[in-house]
Structure formats: structure tokens, C-alpha cells
Design a protein around this motif. Structure first.
Motif, PDB file in Angstrom:
ATOM      1  N   ALA A 108      16.223  24.221  84.985  1.00 28.75           N
ATOM      2  CA  ALA A 108      16.363  25.121  83.836  1.00 28.75           C
ATOM      3  C   ALA A 108      15.723  26.447  84.217  1.00 28.75           C
ATOM      4  N   LEU A 109      16.441  27.538  84.006  1.00 30.45           N
ATOM      5  CA  LEU A 109      15.988  28.850  84.451  1.00 30.45           C
ATOM      6  C   LEU A 109      16.256  29.919  83.398  1.00 30.45           C
ATOM      7  N   ASN A 110      15.465  30.958  83.444  1.00 31.55           N
ATOM      8  CA  ASN A 110      15.690  32.150  82.638  1.00 31.55           C
ATOM      9  C   ASN A 110      16.494  33.132  83.494  1.00 31.55           C
ATOM     10  N   ALA A 111      17.817  32.969  83.458  1.00 33.86           N
ATOM     11  CA  ALA A 111      18.699  33.718  84.351  1.00 33.86           C
ATOM     12  C   ALA A 111      19.022  35.092  83.771  1.00 33.86           C
ATOM     13  N   VAL A 112      18.070  35.993  83.881  1.00 30.53           N
ATOM     14  CA  VAL A 112      18.246  37.370  83.405  1.00 30.53           C
ATOM     15  C   VAL A 112      17.724  38.331  84.464  1.00 30.53           C
ATOM     16  N   PRO A 129      21.605  39.361  80.870  1.00 31.29           N
ATOM     17  CA  PRO A 129      21.896  38.030  81.418  1.00 31.29           C
ATOM     18  C   PRO A 129      22.637  38.140  82.747  1.00 31.29           C
ATOM     19  N   VAL A 130      22.349  37.231  83.654  1.00 27.09           N
ATOM     20  CA  VAL A 130      23.141  37.123  84.876  1.00 27.09           C
ATOM     21  C   VAL A 130      24.521  36.606  84.474  1.00 27.09           C
ATOM     22  N   PRO A 131      25.605  37.282  84.865  1.00 25.34           N
ATOM     23  CA  PRO A 131      26.946  36.849  84.440  1.00 25.34           C
ATOM     24  C   PRO A 131      27.278  35.451  84.936  1.00 25.34           C
ATOM     25  N   VAL A 184      17.934  30.246  78.174  1.00 26.58           N
ATOM     26  CA  VAL A 184      17.666  29.124  79.072  1.00 26.58           C
ATOM     27  C   VAL A 184      18.989  28.672  79.689  1.00 26.58           C
ATOM     28  N   ASP A 185      19.054  28.701  81.011  1.00 31.75           N
ATOM     29  CA  ASP A 185      20.244  28.253  81.734  1.00 31.75           C
ATOM     30  C   ASP A 185      19.951  26.910  82.383  1.00 31.75           C
TER      31      ASP A 185
END
Length: 223
Positions: A108-112, A129-131, A184-185
Motif C-alpha cells: 500500500a503506497l501514497n502514490a502522489v 496523483p501518479v496516473p 492510498v494505492d
């Protein structure tokens, strides 16, 4: 650390706890404040920052046929095991893996991305956000999407990384301290071990930001 505790905690067993509610009539699983309080509350009173002192990492896992649960990793055994229905705690060792070994992983990651900009002479942080991989506009513009972004985050430890599942949640709540929004990704994938020592470091310390709200926990399993 080589040994750690891994706890599986049903979310529904935490939603009604009075010591987590703090007078709030009801909690939402998508509240970052709930997730933080519910998990940190498993460890009782710890002087300083509970997350850092106990090396707490956690994420929300959803497995078909099971109720949602928090998977919690820590160097201290939770004290709440006997009072929360369905909670299970195991003492574990990080796996000994070899370079080139194929593994499955969940993280789980904060993909920003964060960028400092100037607005009316003041410095502000812009968060984007990361696309996602299927974002055609981002691909046409040459932007880095989630798979190559993740490959960069894990590059010291894993290679030949392939994303199998990706779920993006936007957590939000508001209170007297102001609104809070956390992305959260949750990602599942397959990879090869590049550096076993670097991999153990990532497993122990987590990855990226917002660890207090359910980001950063990486798990691997040999195929």
C-alpha cells in the motif's frame, strides 16, 4: 529487525470500539483518522510516537470471501489481542530469499508527486496523483504512470516488476483540526528479487509517506 509481529485485525471489530470512537457517533472505514487511531490503539500507551517506537506499518486488505481486515506489522506485540474478536497475532521472521527468486508482493503506497510552487509570492506544495497505467492522456503526454513509478520505488530490492492488481482509495474526513485527505494505492504484483538485504530493509521500514495512515507496508512471498 529480523523478527516482528504480524497481526490480522477485522475492521468491523474496531469500528465500534469506544476508545477509538472518542465520542464520535460512527466511524467510516474510509476515514484516515479512524484508521490511524484504530491501529495505534492496539498498542496501548507508548511514550513518544507509537508508530516509530514500535515500527508500526499497516494496510487495509480485502480478500474475496473475507471481511476487510487491517494487516499490522510491528516490533512490539499488540496488547489488545484478548479484547478484539477475531484478532490474530503471529511472531514472524522476514523471509530469506535469493537473487533472481520470483516472488509475489502486496503493498500500500501514497502514490502522489509533490511539487513546490509559488502562489502570490508564497511557497505552496502541489500534490498530484501518479496516473494509472490505463490513463491514455498521461501516456500521450509522456507522464510516468503507476507501474514505472512503482518500479522506481522498489528498484533497490526488486526487478522485473509487473503490476497485477491496482486499487486506489481516497480517504477523507474533517474535524476541528481541518479536513484531511489521503490517497492510498493498494497494489499486487510479481517480481524477481534483486538484492535480498535491500528487500529486508524495505520490508522492515516501509516505503514512502503517510505510514501513520496505512501506507508503506510491503509483503512478499516466494512463488
Amino acid at each position: 529487525m529480523s523478527k516482528y509481529f504480524l497481526s490480522k485485525v477485522p475492521v468491523h471489530a474496531l469500528l465500534s470500539r469506544s476508545d477509538v470512537n472518542k465520542g464520535k457517533r460512527s466511524w467510516d472505514i474510509n476515514s484516515p483518522t479512524f484508521r490511524h487511531r484504530a491501529v495505534m490503539g492496539l498498542f496501548g500507551d507508548i511514550e513518544g510516537s507509537p508508530r516509530k517506537v514500535a515500527n508500526i506499518l499497516f494496510r487495509l486488505d480485502r480478500i474475496p470471501g473475507q471481511a476487510p481486515f487491517f494487516l499490522v506489522q510491528s516490533t512490539i506485540r499488540p496488547i489488545a489481542q484478548d479484547v478484539i474478536a477475531g484478532m490474530n497475532v503471529k511472531e514472524m521472521n522476514f523471509p530469506d530469499l535469493e537473487p533472481g527468486q520470483v516472488v509475489t508482493f502486496s503493498v500500500a503506497l501514497n502514490a502522489v508527486r509533490r511539487k513546490t510552487i509559488q502562489i502570490d509570492g508564497a511557497r505552496r506544495t502541489k500534490i498530484q496523483p501518479v496516473p494509472e497505467d490505463h490513463d491514455n492522456e498521461a501516456l500521450e503526454n509522456g507522464e510516468t504512470t503507476i507501474t514505472p513509478w512503482l518500479q522506481g520505488k522498489l528498484s533497490t530490492a526488486l526487478e522485473e516488476i509487473q503490476v497485477v492488481n491496482h486499487l486506489r482509495d481516497i480517504l477523507h474526513d474533517s474535524g476541528s483540526g481541518g479536513a484531511m485527505t489521503i490517497q492510498v494505492d493498494s497494489i499486487d504484483g510479481v517480481a524477481q528479487v534483486k538484492d535480498p538485504i535491500a528487500l529486508k530493509e524495505l520490508l522492515a521500514t516501509g516505503i514512502g509517506r503517510e505510514k501513520a495512515y496505512g501506507c508503506g507496508l510491503l509483503s512478499v512471498r516466494a512463488v
